[in-house]
Design an enzyme around this catalytic site. Structure first.
Site, PDB file in Angstrom:
ATOM      1  N   CYS A  87      34.787 -55.991  25.582  1.00 31.95           N
ATOM      2  CA  CYS A  87      33.718 -55.443  24.752  1.00 31.95           C
ATOM      3  C   CYS A  87      33.791 -56.082  23.372  1.00 31.95           C
ATOM      4  CB  CYS A  87      33.803 -53.926  24.672  1.00 31.95           C
ATOM      5  SG  CYS A  87      34.932 -53.299  23.436  1.00 31.95           S
ATOM      6  N   GLU A  88      32.609 -56.362  22.834  1.00 32.03           N
ATOM      7  CA  GLU A  88      32.571 -57.057  21.549  1.00 32.03           C
ATOM      8  C   GLU A  88      32.862 -56.123  20.382  1.00 32.03           C
ATOM      9  OE1 GLU A  88      28.714 -58.784  21.454  1.00 32.03           O
ATOM     10  OE2 GLU A  88      27.736 -56.999  20.687  1.00 32.03           O
ATOM     11  N   HIS A  89      32.888 -54.838  20.633  1.00 36.09           N
ATOM     12  CA  HIS A  89      33.144 -53.904  19.537  1.00 36.09           C
ATOM     13  C   HIS A  89      34.632 -53.718  19.264  1.00 36.09           C
ATOM     14  CE1 HIS A  89      29.120 -52.330  21.134  1.00 36.09           C
ATOM     15  NE2 HIS A  89      28.886 -53.082  20.085  1.00 36.09           N
ATOM     16  N   HIS A  90      35.448 -53.753  20.304  1.00 34.70           N
ATOM     17  CA  HIS A  90      36.881 -53.505  20.139  1.00 34.70           C
ATOM     18  C   HIS A  90      37.752 -54.639  20.658  1.00 34.70           C
ATOM     19  CE1 HIS A  90      34.809 -49.566  20.561  1.00 34.70           C
ATOM     20  NE2 HIS A  90      35.543 -49.267  19.511  1.00 34.70           N
ATOM     21  N   GLN A 128      28.130 -54.353  28.059  1.00 41.42           N
ATOM     22  CA  GLN A 128      27.796 -54.339  29.484  1.00 41.42           C
ATOM     23  C   GLN A 128      26.287 -54.525  29.715  1.00 41.42           C
ATOM     24  OE1 GLN A 128      29.620 -51.119  31.676  1.00 41.42           O
ATOM     25  NE2 GLN A 128      28.075 -51.243  33.284  1.00 41.42           N
ATOM     26  N   HIS A 156      35.557 -48.978  30.684  1.00 42.23           N
ATOM     27  CA  HIS A 156      35.840 -49.621  29.403  1.00 42.23           C
ATOM     28  C   HIS A 156      37.148 -49.083  28.827  1.00 42.23           C
ATOM     29  CE1 HIS A 156      31.723 -51.436  28.730  1.00 42.23           C
ATOM     30  NE2 HIS A 156      31.572 -50.727  29.833  1.00 42.23           N
ATOM     31  N   CYS A 158      38.233 -49.343  25.947  1.00 44.64           N
ATOM     32  CA  CYS A 158      38.062 -48.737  24.622  1.00 44.64           C
ATOM     33  C   CYS A 158      37.699 -47.261  24.743  1.00 44.64           C
ATOM     34  CB  CYS A 158      37.033 -49.502  23.789  1.00 44.64           C
ATOM     35  SG  CYS A 158      35.384 -49.568  24.487  1.00 44.64           S
TER      36      CYS A 158
HETATM   37 ZN   LIG Z   1      34.468 -51.090  23.055  1.00 42.13          ZN
END
Ligand SMILES: [Zn+2]
Length: 199
Positions: A87-90, A128, A156, A158
């Site tokens: 995931c690009e956020h975490h 996703q 995920h 995260c």
């Molecule tokens: Zn994430």
């Protein structure tokens, strides 16, 4: 069949990452010089380049390299393609399965190419939802079929390891074009991917 593992890394990028990851370890309260961690920045630098290799690969070229004229108009389904993405956020992994189908309109591709396209887009920093659409668009634009369907089910890390700690939640995303927008065709696809039959 002999398998030869060939991984190539750009020295400049690798050395930059090694330096940065060493600093990260220190900032997290670790001693980057202790024995167990000495080679960790290098391993991590290589692992991250491997896990993001999709940036350097051309998914459309993969399909175009194996595109065959064929007068079939039956639905072609490749299900349970393993997904390993981040995931690009975490920058934590999300893992799961992709199910892909298309209805040809004169052109087909090798089944293994579908799985490779999934990999090319998964091995990047992703969400996703975008991963699902990337795969759909690639098949749509290269094969110009009567319809494309992509469903991804993933967990995920995260969500599992931090924050709300929902251990068993699975996110499902889907993207359709053409004939898969009709109830009958979509229902047939959903039936095929949810049937548990294994050869
Ligand atoms: Zn994430």
């Amino acid at each position: 069949m002999a398998y030869k593992k060939t991984e190539q890394y750009e020295d400049e990028i690798t050395s930059g990452l090694i330096k940065s990851y060493g600093e990260v370890l220190g900032l997290l309260g670790e001693d980057p010089e202790r024995e167990g961690l000495k080679k960790t920045p290098e391993r991590l630098a290589k692992a991250m380049q491997y896990l993001t290799q999709g940036y350097h690969l051309d998914a459309k070229a993969i399909i175009n390299s194996a595109k065959f004229h064929e007068e079939v108009s039956e639905m072609i389904v490749v299900k349970d393609i393993e997904i390993y993405s981040m995931c690009e956020h975490h920058m934590l992994p999300f893992i799961g399965k992709a199910h892909v189908a298309y209805i040809p309109n004169g052109w087909i591709t090798g089944l293994s190419k579908i799985a490779r396209v999934v990999d090319v887009f998964a091995r990047r920093l992703q969400v996703q939802e975008r991963l699902t659409v990337d795969i759909r668009n690639c098949i749509e634009e290269t094969l110009k079929p009567l319809g494309v369907a992509v469903v991804i089910e993933a967990q995920h890390l995260c969500m599992i390891m931090r924050g709300i700690q929902k251990q068993h939640s699975i996110a499902t995303t889907s993207a359709f074009t053409g004939e898969f927008n009709t109830d009958k065709t979509r229902a047939e696809f959903m039936r095929l991917i949810t049937s548990g039959s294994k050869p």
